[in-house]
Scaffold this motif. Structure first.
Motif, short mmCIF file in Angstrom:
data_model
loop_
_atom_site.label_atom_id
_atom_site.label_comp_id
_atom_site.label_asym_id
_atom_site.label_seq_id
_atom_site.Cartn_x
_atom_site.Cartn_y
_atom_site.Cartn_z
N LEU A 140 11.72 8.03 -0.81
CA LEU A 140 11.21 6.90 -0.03
C LEU A 140 11.71 6.97 1.41
O LEU A 140 10.96 6.71 2.35
N ALA A 141 12.97 7.32 1.59
CA ALA A 141 13.52 7.44 2.94
C ALA A 141 12.78 8.51 3.73
O ALA A 141 12.48 8.34 4.92
N ARG A 142 12.44 9.64 3.06
CA ARG A 142 11.69 10.71 3.74
C ARG A 142 10.29 10.23 4.11
O ARG A 142 9.77 10.53 5.20
N LYS A 143 9.66 9.49 3.21
CA LYS A 143 8.32 9.00 3.49
C LYS A 143 8.32 8.00 4.66
O LYS A 143 7.39 7.99 5.47
N VAL A 144 9.33 7.17 4.72
CA VAL A 144 9.44 6.24 5.85
C VAL A 144 9.58 7.02 7.15
O VAL A 144 8.97 6.67 8.17
N GLU A 145 10.34 8.09 7.11
CA GLU A 145 10.51 8.91 8.32
C GLU A 145 9.19 9.55 8.72
O GLU A 145 8.83 9.59 9.90
N GLU A 146 8.42 10.05 7.74
CA GLU A 146 7.12 10.65 8.04
C GLU A 146 6.15 9.63 8.62
O GLU A 146 5.24 9.98 9.37
N ALA A 147 6.36 8.36 8.27
CA ALA A 147 5.47 7.29 8.74
C ALA A 147 5.89 6.74 10.09
O ALA A 147 5.43 5.66 10.49
N ALA A 148 6.72 7.46 10.80
CA ALA A 148 7.24 6.99 12.09
C ALA A 148 6.15 6.54 13.07
O ALA A 148 6.33 5.58 13.81
N PRO A 149 4.97 7.19 13.11
CA PRO A 149 3.95 6.76 14.09
C PRO A 149 3.29 5.42 13.77
O PRO A 149 2.52 4.91 14.59
N TYR A 150 3.56 4.85 12.60
CA TYR A 150 2.86 3.64 12.17
C TYR A 150 3.80 2.44 12.17
O TYR A 150 4.81 2.44 11.45
N PRO A 151 3.49 1.42 12.94
CA PRO A 151 4.41 0.28 13.09
C PRO A 151 4.42 -0.69 11.91
O PRO A 151 5.28 -1.56 11.83
N VAL A 152 3.45 -0.57 10.99
CA VAL A 152 3.38 -1.46 9.83
C VAL A 152 3.30 -0.61 8.57
O VAL A 152 2.49 0.31 8.48
N LEU A 153 4.16 -0.92 7.59
CA LEU A 153 4.16 -0.19 6.33
C LEU A 153 3.70 -1.09 5.19
O LEU A 153 3.91 -2.31 5.23
N LYS A 154 3.09 -0.48 4.16
CA LYS A 154 2.80 -1.19 2.92
C LYS A 154 3.50 -0.46 1.79
O LYS A 154 3.26 0.75 1.59
N VAL A 155 4.33 -1.17 1.07
CA VAL A 155 5.15 -0.57 0.03
C VAL A 155 4.62 -0.98 -1.34
O VAL A 155 4.44 -2.17 -1.61
N LYS A 156 4.40 0.01 -2.18
CA LYS A 156 3.97 -0.24 -3.55
C LYS A 156 5.20 -0.54 -4.41
O LYS A 156 6.20 0.19 -4.35
N LEU A 157 5.12 -1.58 -5.22
CA LEU A 157 6.18 -1.93 -6.15
C LEU A 157 5.60 -2.06 -7.56
O LEU A 157 4.43 -2.44 -7.72
N GLY A 158 6.42 -1.77 -8.56
CA GLY A 158 5.97 -1.86 -9.94
C GLY A 158 6.73 -2.91 -10.71
O GLY A 158 7.34 -3.82 -10.12
N ALA A 159 6.72 -2.77 -12.01
CA ALA A 159 7.37 -3.76 -12.87
C ALA A 159 8.88 -3.61 -12.88
O ALA A 159 9.60 -4.58 -13.16
N LYS A 160 9.37 -2.41 -12.57
CA LYS A 160 10.80 -2.15 -12.66
C LYS A 160 11.37 -1.77 -11.29
O LYS A 160 10.66 -1.35 -10.39
N ASP A 161 12.68 -1.91 -11.18
CA ASP A 161 13.43 -1.44 -10.01
C ASP A 161 12.86 -1.96 -8.69
O ASP A 161 12.82 -1.24 -7.69
N VAL A 162 12.45 -3.21 -8.70
CA VAL A 162 11.83 -3.79 -7.50
C VAL A 162 12.80 -3.80 -6.33
O VAL A 162 12.47 -3.35 -5.22
N ARG A 163 13.99 -4.32 -6.54
CA ARG A 163 14.94 -4.42 -5.43
C ARG A 163 15.44 -3.04 -4.99
O ARG A 163 15.65 -2.82 -3.79
N GLU A 164 15.61 -2.14 -5.93
CA GLU A 164 16.07 -0.80 -5.57
C GLU A 164 15.02 -0.07 -4.74
O GLU A 164 15.33 0.57 -3.73
#
Length: 341
Positions: A140-164
């Motif tokens: 996830l940290a790598r993907k955030v870095e790759e998304a550097a050109p985009y000022p708004v992110l959308k994060v997918k969450l599932g049934a488990k490990d939401v906070r993590e």
């Protein structure tokens, strides 16, 4: 002047494995439609989704069944689109491909971009979000870095490990973040997660509850500290008044509703019901993304990044600059195949 229709399946590998609450995929099989008339080639795209019982095979079968509905003057493209819609129940992705191609054909024959044909101002285009699928914290940290050109992110969450999962993203960025649960939570889970996400700088939450839980959505809307946006719960304009009781906004996707014609009806109905509008997408090439992007000035929020998730987009259309899609001046969709050496 008869229309000629050509259909082919597109094999589309993804840049990363794409994981949401419903499962994981590493590639997509979409269907390209080309309509030809008087030397003009117009394109549309179907991005079938298993959530709605669709596949590349069901799309191609539906297109065969829908082909006779294209008989008639292509200038009457709205009439043809309505005829296509009435010819077969369901099969919205296949209908979207034909509807998009008919609009592309009309724009090309008029020599104007689709947004101009619809009377829309591209300067009113909102920022688009860039989506990040469920993954382990390091990825996830790598993907955030790759998304550097985009000022708004959308994060997918599932049934488990939401906070993590969300915490790994938030630890890597201070950007505006939207959350999409893809129907993964119960009422009580949703409220607890949303109350916590509200302390983490989240802008909105998409489809926290199963689409069928209408009463749950009403219950949650009364208690949620964040705006709730219906995605899977929305298919057609007729759904909107009911959803207005349980959500603050709706996510319009051409592939869900059958194309541009119905998307415009949904947006008009949503505004009449006091709802905000997001225009979203499936994983699509620049053909499908461009069709939605031309409607972008009508939206409050955009989530049009499906082509950016591909390892190779076979078409080129409108670039994203500082998080905003820049519509060009090309006629119709303004999209052409990528030239190969």
């Amino acid at each position: 002047m008869p229309l000629r229709m050509d259909v082919r399946v597109l094999e589309l590998p993804l840049r990363h494995a794409w994981t949401i609450a419903r499962g994981t995929s590493t590639s997509k099989r979409n269907v390209l439609v080309e309509l030809r008339a008087e030397g003009v080639v117009a394109r549309g795209e179907a991005a079938p989704n298993v959530r709605y019982g669709e596949s590349a095979e069901t799309v191609t079968q539906a297109l065969d069944a829908l082909a006779p509905a294209l008989a008639g003057d292509p200038w009457h493209f709205r009439v043809l689109s309505e005829r296509v819609d009435a010819a077969l129940p369901g099969n919205h992705a296949a209908k979207a491909a034909l509807d998009i191609a008919l609009y592309d054909l009309a724009g090309k024959r008029l020599g104007v971009p689709l947004h101009r044909m619809l009377g829309l101002d591209p300067a009113a285009m909102p920022l688009t979000s860039f989506s990040i699928g469920i993954d382990d914290p390091a990825a996830l940290a790598r993907k955030v870095e790759e998304a550097a050109p985009y000022p708004v992110l959308k994060v997918k969450l599932g049934a488990k490990d939401v906070r993590e999962t969300f915490g790994a993203v938030r630890a890597a960025t201070t950007k505006v973040v939207r959350v999409d649960a893809n129907e993964a939570w119960s009422r009580e889970e949703a409220l607890a997660h949303i109350e916590w996400l509200a302390t983490q700088g989240v802008e909105l939450v998409e489809q926290p509850l199963p689409a069928a839980d209408v009463e749950g959505a009403k219950w949650l809307r009364e208690r949620s500290p964040l705006p709730l946006v219906a995605d899977e719960a929305l298919m057609m304009a007729s759904d909107v008044p009911r959803l207005a009781e349980g959500y603050h906004g709706i996510n319009v996707k051409l592939q869900k509703c059958g194309g541009i014609r119905e998307a415009l009806r949904i947006i008009e109905t949503a505004r009449a019901c006091g709802l905000k509008v997001m225009i979203g997408c499936m994983v699509e090439t620049s053909v499908g993304i461009a069709a939605a992007a031309h409607l972008g000035p009508l939206a409050d929020w955009l989530d049009l990044d499906g082509n950016l998730l591909l390892s190779r987009d076979p078409f080129q259309g409108h670039p994203v600059v500082d998080g905003r899609i820049r519509l060009g001046t090309g006629a119709g969709l303004g999209v052409e195949p990528v030239s190969t050496p």
